[in-house]
Design an enzyme around this catalytic site. Structure first.
Site, PDB file in Angstrom:
ATOM      1  N   ASP A 136      41.410  30.813  47.064  1.00 50.71           N
ATOM      2  CA  ASP A 136      42.217  32.014  46.936  1.00 50.71           C
ATOM      3  C   ASP A 136      42.493  32.661  48.289  1.00 50.71           C
ATOM      4  OD1 ASP A 136      42.242  31.750  44.180  1.00 50.71           O
ATOM      5  OD2 ASP A 136      40.456  32.985  43.899  1.00 50.71           O
ATOM      6  N   ARG A 175      42.043  24.461  44.875  1.00 47.60           N
ATOM      7  CA  ARG A 175      42.619  25.651  45.476  1.00 47.60           C
ATOM      8  C   ARG A 175      41.517  26.574  45.993  1.00 47.60           C
ATOM      9  NH1 ARG A 175      46.345  27.191  40.234  1.00 47.60           N
ATOM     10  NH2 ARG A 175      47.444  25.180  40.034  1.00 47.60           N
ATOM     11  N   ARG A 193      32.337  33.845  42.913  1.00 48.66           N
ATOM     12  CA  ARG A 193      32.337  35.270  43.267  1.00 48.66           C
ATOM     13  C   ARG A 193      31.771  36.133  42.136  1.00 48.66           C
ATOM     14  NH1 ARG A 193      38.417  36.020  44.852  1.00 48.66           N
ATOM     15  NH2 ARG A 193      37.763  38.210  45.018  1.00 48.66           N
TER      16      ARG A 193
END
Length: 248
Positions: free
Chosen positions: A54, A52, A201
């Site tokens: 985001d 995935r 991140r």
């Protein structure tokens, strides 16, 4: 026939990769395209991504596979998909693969890149494609600290609370950073066997604080040892993150 596709997308107007009700997602638009090519069979043809991304996160090399009940050459599939998909997505490559290939479960490694724009003000033409840092920063401190992330570690301090992963041990084969003088950006790149929710991140946010002397340059080994997300603090914006490639 099983098809493996490599695709790029601008994540700005997507609610992430994974299909969600009443949301525009990469999986959703791709699945509709595949089923249209297959003339809308029942049940619908599922697609399987390497992982995935985001909302707001981009990709140069996301990998997806699906099985099609009709025969089509790889080149025809490439052109068919790109004629249907929206302009913020592009299929870059199509391969016909063996039935034991799986986009998610046969991966060897993933490479992510993060772009952090520097300067006092946000560039309106970069705001959807980079993070932004306006304070003084040392690329030398970042380059010294980033190497502490390489190797096999428990990355519990670098995973967001929404993660469903039970095991936080991952291996980073390569971590590096450099200054793009022409664009006035710092580029971070991480290659590893897997990444946790928001892990890249969070690592970038920690490294930016080290480069700005808001943390000691040797703080990463301590963060790895304490296994406490709260001590890592920030998370860099999604807009600067790119899934660069997936290896098999």
């Amino acid at each position: 026939m099983r098809y493996k596709i490599t695709m790029a997308y601008d994540g700005t107007n997507f609610a992430g990769f994974q299909a969600q009700p009443n949301q525009r997602t990469v999986e959703g638009v791709l699945k509709r395209a595949v089923n249209k090519i297959a003339k809308n069979p029942q049940p619908e043809i599922p697609i399987f991504g390497s992982g995935r991304t985001d909302a707001g996160v981009h990709a140069f090399g996301q990998v997806v596979h699906f099985d099609l009940p009709i025969e089509m050459t790889a080149n025809n599939m490439l052109h068919a998909l790109n004629s249907i998909l929206p302009l913020d997505t592009q299929v870059k490559k199509v391969e016909i693969v063996d039935e034991d290939f799986h986009a998610r479960f046969t991966t060897h490694g993933k490479r992510y890149q993060y772009r952090m724009a520097l300067g006092e003000f946000v560039d309106p033409f970069k705001r959807n494609y980079t993070g932004h840092w306006k304070f003084p920063i040392s690329i030398e401190l970042i380059q010294q600290a980033i190497k502490d992330l390489e190797g096999t570690h428990d990355f519990s301090s670098f995973v967001a609370s929404g993660s469903t992963a039970k095991n936080h041990v991952r291996t980073i084969y390569e971590a590096k950073a450099w200054k793009d003088e022409a664009q006035n950006e710092i580029i971070f790149e991480f290659y590893g066997n897997g990444f946790l929710y928001n892990m890249v991140r969070i690592m970038v946010a920690v490294l930016v604080e080290i480069g700005s002397k808001r943390r000691p340059v040797d703080d990463i080994p301590r963060l790895l040892a304490v296994k406490d997300r709260n001590q890592a603090r920030g998370t860099a914006p999604a807009s600067g993150l790119y899934l660069k490639e997936v290896d098999y």
